[in-house]
Write a protein that holds these residues in place. Structure first.
Motif, short mmCIF file in Angstrom:
data_model
loop_
_atom_site.label_atom_id
_atom_site.label_comp_id
_atom_site.label_asym_id
_atom_site.label_seq_id
_atom_site.Cartn_x
_atom_site.Cartn_y
_atom_site.Cartn_z
N ILE A 218 0.84 -1.21 0.00
CA ILE A 218 0.00 0.00 0.00
C ILE A 218 0.88 1.26 0.00
N GLU A 219 2.01 1.19 0.70
CA GLU A 219 2.97 2.31 0.62
C GLU A 219 3.37 2.54 -0.83
N ASP A 220 3.66 1.45 -1.49
CA ASP A 220 4.06 1.48 -2.88
C ASP A 220 2.98 2.13 -3.76
N TYR A 221 1.75 1.74 -3.49
CA TYR A 221 0.60 2.27 -4.22
C TYR A 221 0.48 3.79 -4.02
N LEU A 222 0.63 4.26 -2.78
CA LEU A 222 0.48 5.70 -2.52
C LEU A 222 1.59 6.50 -3.20
N LEU A 223 2.81 5.96 -3.16
CA LEU A 223 3.92 6.65 -3.83
C LEU A 223 3.70 6.68 -5.34
N SER A 224 3.19 5.58 -5.88
CA SER A 224 2.92 5.53 -7.32
C SER A 224 1.89 6.58 -7.72
#
Ligand code: NI
Length: 434
Positions: A218-224
């Motif tokens: 989810i961290e990855d998703y928000l950064l994306s």
């Protein structure tokens, strides 16, 4: 009209580069896809003018809508079927809302909406509720279903979990467009592990939560999402192109209201601008990217010089040039001075100067409010407790408050060039820019 039964006999599939296959087993969903209102989405590009920056961003709202449907279908498959809110009715409501959520988008959406002063969501809801094939299918399937689908799209439905899945900080819509837009622009920013996210979704206390083990993805998703915003959605060139379409439509509207005699037939635009917010669904649905492009080709040969120039800019990508004001004050005095300079060069400032201000936080948990019904992203901890993600994730906590801001003015290139050669302009700028 009882022919819409629960299941189609044989599964129908669409090939898709993001999801592999998009699978349809419900006859209602299959029938909704065949309607003229839904087929129109094939003729509307998902990213509007972004293909002036990323030449392969030609994907349509049709494929995106199918993608949102498919992600929703998979989420339903991973949730506990015994959960009361996953009844057959809820399932079909979710799938229909996912499929139809973007139905009201116009061509080059944001420019079109700003000139008409309308919102695509309103049109989505009108297409679902008014006299359309979509409406007939939903009501035939079950009386009252159209209103329920509209309520989900307006975030008014009583079942918050359904709204969560279609429209929240982390929903089927965002997941599909991040992946799809990244793929079709060829940018690496939107790559997220969709399967992993879907595997960690749970229903807790009638809301959607994610297992603690899904935190890093989810961290990855928000950064994306953040990177896609600045690299793709807010790119200067596509903003500039949007402003050209906006000016072009404004000029058409102004010429129509002043009784200008066009060489080409503009009756469709007359109907559009006559009605404005009350424009009929029939007229609205006539507009797609192709219609705008065909009109632009005609407008490039009209007598009006402004219309001709704007149409030529649209067809041949003669963009306005951006002037970055971020961190400074864009004073009225400066804008007046620019307007005078533009007039001297023969430009009407109404159509040739655009102010643009954009702001983005990575994750807008702190802007959560009751009205928007946007729940924060919640994690289901191993202990069984629920915690908001920025309380647990060091990465999210570190950036949750940071808002990046961008202020820009868009102007014709020859104005910028002329000013650049002119020392008084540079001096003038020194006064305005910090
Ligand atoms: Ni969408």
């Amino acid at each position: 009209l009882g022919w819409v039964s629960l299941m189609v006999l044989e599964e129908k599939v669409f090939k898709d580069p993001i999801h592999g296959y998009i699978r349809v087993r419900d006859e209602l969903i299959w029938a909704l896809i065949q309607t003229p209102e839904f087929q129109r989405l094939r003729r509307i590009k998902q990213l509007g003018g972004t293909q002036v920056v990323y030449p392969t961003a030609e994907h349509s709202r049709f494929s995106h809508s199918l993608g949102v449907y498919e992600i929703t279908r998979r989420i339903i498959g991973t949730l506990d079927p015994r959960a009361e809110m996953m009844s057959v009715d809820t399932r079909i409501l979710l799938l229909a809302a996912a499929l139809l959520h973007d139905l009201g988008h116009g061509p080059f959406s944001h420019s079109f909406e700003s000139v008409l002063d309308v919102n695509h969501e309103d049109f989505t809801v009108r297409i679902i509720l008014e006299d359309t094939e979509i409406n007939r299918l939903l009501e035939t399937y079950q009386a009252g279903l159209a209103k329920e689908v509209a309520d989900v799209i307006l975030k008014r439905h009583e079942n918050l979990m359904v709204i969560n899945l279609i429209s929240s900080q982390l929903d089927a819509d965002r997941l599909d467009y991040l992946l799809r837009d990244a793929y079709f622009t060829g940018t690496p920013y939107g790559e997220i592990d969709l399967d992993r996210i879907l595997r960690t979704i749970r229903v807790h206390d009638k809301l959607i939560v994610y297992k603690e083990s899904g935190m890093h993805v989810i961290e990855d998703y928000l950064l994306s999402r953040y990177q896609m915003f600045w690299q793709v959605y807010a790119h200067d060139c596509s903003r500039s192109f949007n402003f050209i379409i906006q000016s072009l439509l404004m000029r058409v509207r102004d010429l129509i209201s002043s009784g200008h005699k066009f060489k080409c037939d503009v009756v469709l635009f007359e109907r559009l601008f006559e009605g404005d917010i009350d424009v009929s669904i029939k007229t609205y649905l006539r507009f797609d990217d192709g219609v705008i492009t065909t009109f632009a080709a005609s407008f490039a040969e009209e007598d009006d010089a402004i219309l001709r120039d704007l149409a030529d800019r649209f067809l041949n990508r003669r963009l306005f040039k951006e002037f970055d004001f971020s961190g400074s004050e864009m004073s009225e005095k400066f804008l007046k001075w620019v307007a005078i300079g533009l007039t001297d060069l023969g430009y009407d400032p109404k159509y040739y100067i655009f102010r643009d201000e954009q702001q983005r936080t990575l994750y807008d948990y702190y802007r959560y409010d009751e009205d928007s019904k946007k729940e924060p992203i919640n994690l289901l901890m191993r202990s069984g407790k629920i915690r908001e993600i920025s309380e647990v994730s060091d990465v999210i906590r570190g950036i949750v408050n940071i808002a990046k801001e961008k202020k820009t003015v868009f102007l014709p290139l020859d104005f910028m060039k002329k000013c650049h050669d002119d020392e008084s302009f540079l001096n003038m700028l020194g006064d305005f820019i910090v």
